[in-house]
Design a protein around this motif. Structure first.
Motif, PDB file in Angstrom:
ATOM      1  N   ARG A  97      25.935  25.896 -11.173  1.00 58.61           N
ATOM      2  CA  ARG A  97      26.633  27.173 -10.992  1.00 58.61           C
ATOM      3  C   ARG A  97      25.778  28.325 -11.530  1.00 58.61           C
ATOM      4  O   ARG A  97      25.728  29.405 -10.932  1.00 58.61           O
ATOM      5  CB  ARG A  97      27.991  27.144 -11.668  1.00 58.61           C
TER       6      ARG A  97
ATOM      7  N   ASN B  32      24.700  28.858  -1.813  1.00 52.52           N
ATOM      8  CA  ASN B  32      25.798  28.044  -1.271  1.00 52.52           C
ATOM      9  C   ASN B  32      25.570  26.552  -1.519  1.00 52.52           C
ATOM     10  O   ASN B  32      26.516  25.812  -1.820  1.00 52.52           O
ATOM     11  CB  ASN B  32      25.975  28.317   0.222  1.00 52.52           C
ATOM     12  N   SER B  33      24.331  26.116  -1.408  1.00 50.17           N
ATOM     13  CA  SER B  33      24.018  24.705  -1.643  1.00 50.17           C
ATOM     14  C   SER B  33      24.261  24.320  -3.095  1.00 50.17           C
ATOM     15  O   SER B  33      24.810  23.249  -3.385  1.00 50.17           O
ATOM     16  CB  SER B  33      22.563  24.411  -1.270  1.00 50.17           C
TER      17      SER B  33
ATOM     18  N   GLU C 108      26.351  25.792  -5.163  1.00 50.57           N
ATOM     19  CA  GLU C 108      27.811  25.814  -5.362  1.00 50.57           C
ATOM     20  C   GLU C 108      28.445  24.538  -4.809  1.00 50.57           C
ATOM     21  O   GLU C 108      29.318  23.946  -5.446  1.00 50.57           O
ATOM     22  CB  GLU C 108      28.435  27.037  -4.690  1.00 50.57           C
ATOM     23  N   GLN C 109      28.016  24.114  -3.628  1.00 48.07           N
ATOM     24  CA  GLN C 109      28.560  22.891  -3.017  1.00 48.07           C
ATOM     25  C   GLN C 109      28.231  21.669  -3.867  1.00 48.07           C
ATOM     26  O   GLN C 109      29.083  20.798  -4.069  1.00 48.07           O
ATOM     27  CB  GLN C 109      28.021  22.715  -1.594  1.00 48.07           C
ATOM     28  N   ALA C 110      27.012  21.609  -4.361  1.00 49.95           N
ATOM     29  CA  ALA C 110      26.618  20.475  -5.208  1.00 49.95           C
ATOM     30  C   ALA C 110      27.457  20.441  -6.483  1.00 49.95           C
ATOM     31  O   ALA C 110      27.883  19.368  -6.940  1.00 49.95           O
ATOM     32  CB  ALA C 110      25.133  20.557  -5.537  1.00 49.95           C
TER      33      ALA C 110
ATOM     34  N   LYS D  62      30.518  21.563  -6.825  1.00 50.99           N
ATOM     35  CA  LYS D  62      31.861  21.107  -6.435  1.00 50.99           C
ATOM     36  C   LYS D  62      31.892  19.592  -6.253  1.00 50.99           C
ATOM     37  O   LYS D  62      32.859  18.927  -6.647  1.00 50.99           O
ATOM     38  CB  LYS D  62      32.303  21.790  -5.144  1.00 50.99           C
ATOM     39  N   GLU D  63      30.835  19.051  -5.656  1.00 51.50           N
ATOM     40  CA  GLU D  63      30.778  17.600  -5.447  1.00 51.50           C
ATOM     41  C   GLU D  63      30.719  16.858  -6.783  1.00 51.50           C
ATOM     42  O   GLU D  63      31.356  15.809  -6.945  1.00 51.50           O
ATOM     43  CB  GLU D  63      29.598  17.243  -4.555  1.00 51.50           C
TER      44      GLU D  63
ATOM     45  N   ASN E 215      34.147  16.840  -8.198  1.00 51.92           N
ATOM     46  CA  ASN E 215      34.967  15.819  -7.532  1.00 51.92           C
ATOM     47  C   ASN E 215      34.671  14.432  -8.095  1.00 51.92           C
ATOM     48  O   ASN E 215      35.590  13.619  -8.281  1.00 51.92           O
ATOM     49  CB  ASN E 215      34.731  15.834  -6.020  1.00 51.92           C
TER      50      ASN E 215
END
Length: 60
Positions: A23, A36-37, A39-41, A43-44, A47
């Motif tokens: 982040r 964006n990549s 941020e997505q990583a 989030k993963e 999870n």
């Protein structure tokens, strides 16, 4: 069983730290695709943390 719990709890802490680092990288990235990549990583990883916490709850 506590060895497994400790191992997973340590892994969770590492994932949480890595998500925070990603982040930070996203905030510093100039390129929107990279931002964006990251941020997505993050989030993963979050999870994965949730799944690990669920599994820990199922140990007992």
């Amino acid at each position: 069983m506590s060895d497994v719990r400790n191992l997973v709890e340590d892994s969770i802490k590492k994932c949480q730290s890595s998500a925070a680092d990603l982040r930070s990288a996203a905030e510093q990235a100039q390129n929107n695709a990279a931002k964006n990549s990251f941020e997505q990583a993050a989030k993963e990883l979050e999870n994965c943390v949730q799944k690990c916490q669920t599994a820990l709850n199922q140990l007992y």
